[in-house]
Design a protein around this motif. Structure first.
Motif, PDB file in Angstrom:
ATOM      1  N   UNK A   9       0.833  -1.208   0.000  1.00  0.00           N
ATOM      2  CA  UNK A   9       0.000   0.000   0.000  1.00  0.00           C
ATOM      3  C   UNK A   9       0.863   1.252   0.000  1.00  0.00           C
ATOM      4  N   UNK A  10       0.498   2.185  -0.895  1.00  0.00           N
ATOM      5  CA  UNK A  10       1.189   3.462  -0.965  1.00  0.00           C
ATOM      6  C   UNK A  10       2.609   3.388  -1.492  1.00  0.00           C
ATOM      7  N   UNK A  11       2.949   2.303  -2.166  1.00  0.00           N
ATOM      8  CA  UNK A  11       4.321   2.078  -2.593  1.00  0.00           C
ATOM      9  C   UNK A  11       4.334   1.516  -4.012  1.00  0.00           C
ATOM     10  N   UNK A  12       5.500   1.568  -4.646  1.00  0.00           N
ATOM     11  CA  UNK A  12       5.675   0.931  -5.949  1.00  0.00           C
ATOM     12  C   UNK A  12       6.286  -0.460  -5.823  1.00  0.00           C
ATOM     13  N   UNK A  13       6.392  -0.970  -4.600  1.00  0.00           N
ATOM     14  CA  UNK A  13       6.969  -2.299  -4.385  1.00  0.00           C
ATOM     15  C   UNK A  13       5.933  -3.350  -4.764  1.00  0.00           C
ATOM     16  N   UNK A  14       6.253  -4.103  -5.817  1.00  0.00           N
ATOM     17  CA  UNK A  14       5.333  -5.113  -6.341  1.00  0.00           C
ATOM     18  C   UNK A  14       5.556  -6.421  -5.602  1.00  0.00           C
ATOM     19  N   UNK A  15       4.479  -6.975  -5.061  1.00  0.00           N
ATOM     20  CA  UNK A  15       4.542  -8.254  -4.354  1.00  0.00           C
ATOM     21  C   UNK A  15       4.198  -9.424  -5.268  1.00  0.00           C
ATOM     22  N   UNK A  16       3.332  -9.174  -6.266  1.00  0.00           N
ATOM     23  CA  UNK A  16       2.941 -10.227  -7.204  1.00  0.00           C
ATOM     24  C   UNK A  16       2.496  -9.586  -8.504  1.00  0.00           C
ATOM     25  N   UNK A  17       2.876 -10.183  -9.621  1.00  0.00           N
ATOM     26  CA  UNK A  17       2.437  -9.746 -10.947  1.00  0.00           C
ATOM     27  C   UNK A  17       1.948 -10.969 -11.697  1.00  0.00           C
ATOM     28  N   UNK A  18       0.751 -10.872 -12.265  1.00  0.00           N
ATOM     29  CA  UNK A  18       0.188 -11.977 -13.048  1.00  0.00           C
ATOM     30  C   UNK A  18      -0.597 -11.412 -14.220  1.00  0.00           C
ATOM     31  N   UNK A  19      -0.583 -12.126 -15.308  1.00  0.00           N
ATOM     32  CA  UNK A  19      -1.447 -11.813 -16.448  1.00  0.00           C
ATOM     33  C   UNK A  19      -2.701 -12.664 -16.293  1.00  0.00           C
ATOM     34  N   UNK A  20      -3.852 -12.007 -16.331  1.00  0.00           N
ATOM     35  CA  UNK A  20      -5.124 -12.717 -16.170  1.00  0.00           C
ATOM     36  C   UNK A  20      -5.968 -12.559 -17.425  1.00  0.00           C
ATOM     37  N   UNK A  21      -6.809 -13.534 -17.659  1.00  0.00           N
ATOM     38  CA  UNK A  21      -7.797 -13.454 -18.729  1.00  0.00           C
ATOM     39  C   UNK A  21      -9.069 -12.862 -18.154  1.00  0.00           C
ATOM     40  N   UNK A  22      -9.766 -12.106 -18.971  1.00  0.00           N
ATOM     41  CA  UNK A  22     -11.039 -11.532 -18.563  1.00  0.00           C
ATOM     42  C   UNK A  22     -12.161 -12.355 -19.170  1.00  0.00           C
ATOM     43  N   UNK A  23     -13.297 -12.418 -18.472  1.00  0.00           N
ATOM     44  CA  UNK A  23     -14.457 -13.038 -19.106  1.00  0.00           C
ATOM     45  C   UNK A  23     -15.230 -11.950 -19.840  1.00  0.00           C
ATOM     46  N   UNK A  24     -16.337 -12.300 -20.441  1.00  0.00           N
ATOM     47  CA  UNK A  24     -17.090 -11.354 -21.272  1.00  0.00           C
ATOM     48  C   UNK A  24     -17.530 -10.116 -20.502  1.00  0.00           C
ATOM     49  N   UNK A  25     -17.691 -10.234 -19.199  1.00  0.00           N
ATOM     50  CA  UNK A  25     -18.092  -9.095 -18.375  1.00  0.00           C
ATOM     51  C   UNK A  25     -16.928  -8.348 -17.756  1.00  0.00           C
TER      52      UNK A  25
END
Length: 169
Positions: A48-64
């Motif tokens: 929170x409030x930082x640029x420190x990334x804890x996890x990065x993932x590419x996700x697929x979106x559904x139609x909504x």
């Protein structure tokens, strides 16, 4: 979930396995009328409030525009910032998302027009859109990133989206 197996001397051993925490969310792709389920987005969980990334993932979106992301078990319960970035949309952040023992949820709206993917809508985006103007898939100059509205053609409607969001970062 439960796991069971036969143990020594045919005793049944029962272990309770930790359930995965899930980040459930929705991404609204602004100014887009195409197939949302054909779009993927990069999600970051940050301190929170930082640029420190804890996890990065590419996700697929559904139609909504919904997605589900298993949260890395090393991420403790607490408050985090969630970001989302899709191809020709600007990255957005939802600050102070609570992740508890079962997970959390985030809702983000992404602004369209970032043809070159640099997270700013500038003259460089206009240049790429201009190079692809009046094309459809299969044409030599076709650029899917310039088809901002998702209608399978690069037209004045794509220019309008870019113009409306010009200079946004």
């Amino acid at each position: 979930s439960l796991e069971y197996r036969l143990g020594p001397k045919d005793l049944i051993e029962i272990k309770v396995l930790e359930s995965a925490k899930l980040l459930k969310g929705n991404i609204k792709l602004l100014d887009f009328g195409g197939d949302v389920s054909a779009v993927s987005a990069t999600i970051e969980i940050r301190n929170a409030g930082s640029n420190i990334v804890r996890q990065t993932e590419v996700v697929s979106l559904d139609a909504g525009g919904d997605f589900v992301l298993p949260i890395d078990p090393s991420i403790a319960a607490g408050t985090y910032d969630i970001t989302a970035k899709a191809s020709h949309w600007l990255k957005n952040i939802e600050a102070s998302v609570v992740i508890d023992g079962v997970g959390g949820s985030a809702t983000l709206a992404l602004i369209n027009g970032d043809v070159d993917g640099d997270n700013a809508v500038t003259v460089f985006d206009y240049a790429r859109l201009s190079d692809a103007f009046d094309t459809v898939p299969g044409d030599p100059a076709w650029d899917a990133e310039a088809d901002l509205d998702g209608d399978e053609s690069v037209t004045v409607f794509d220019y309008a989206i870019l113009s409306n969001n010009f200079d946004l970062v």
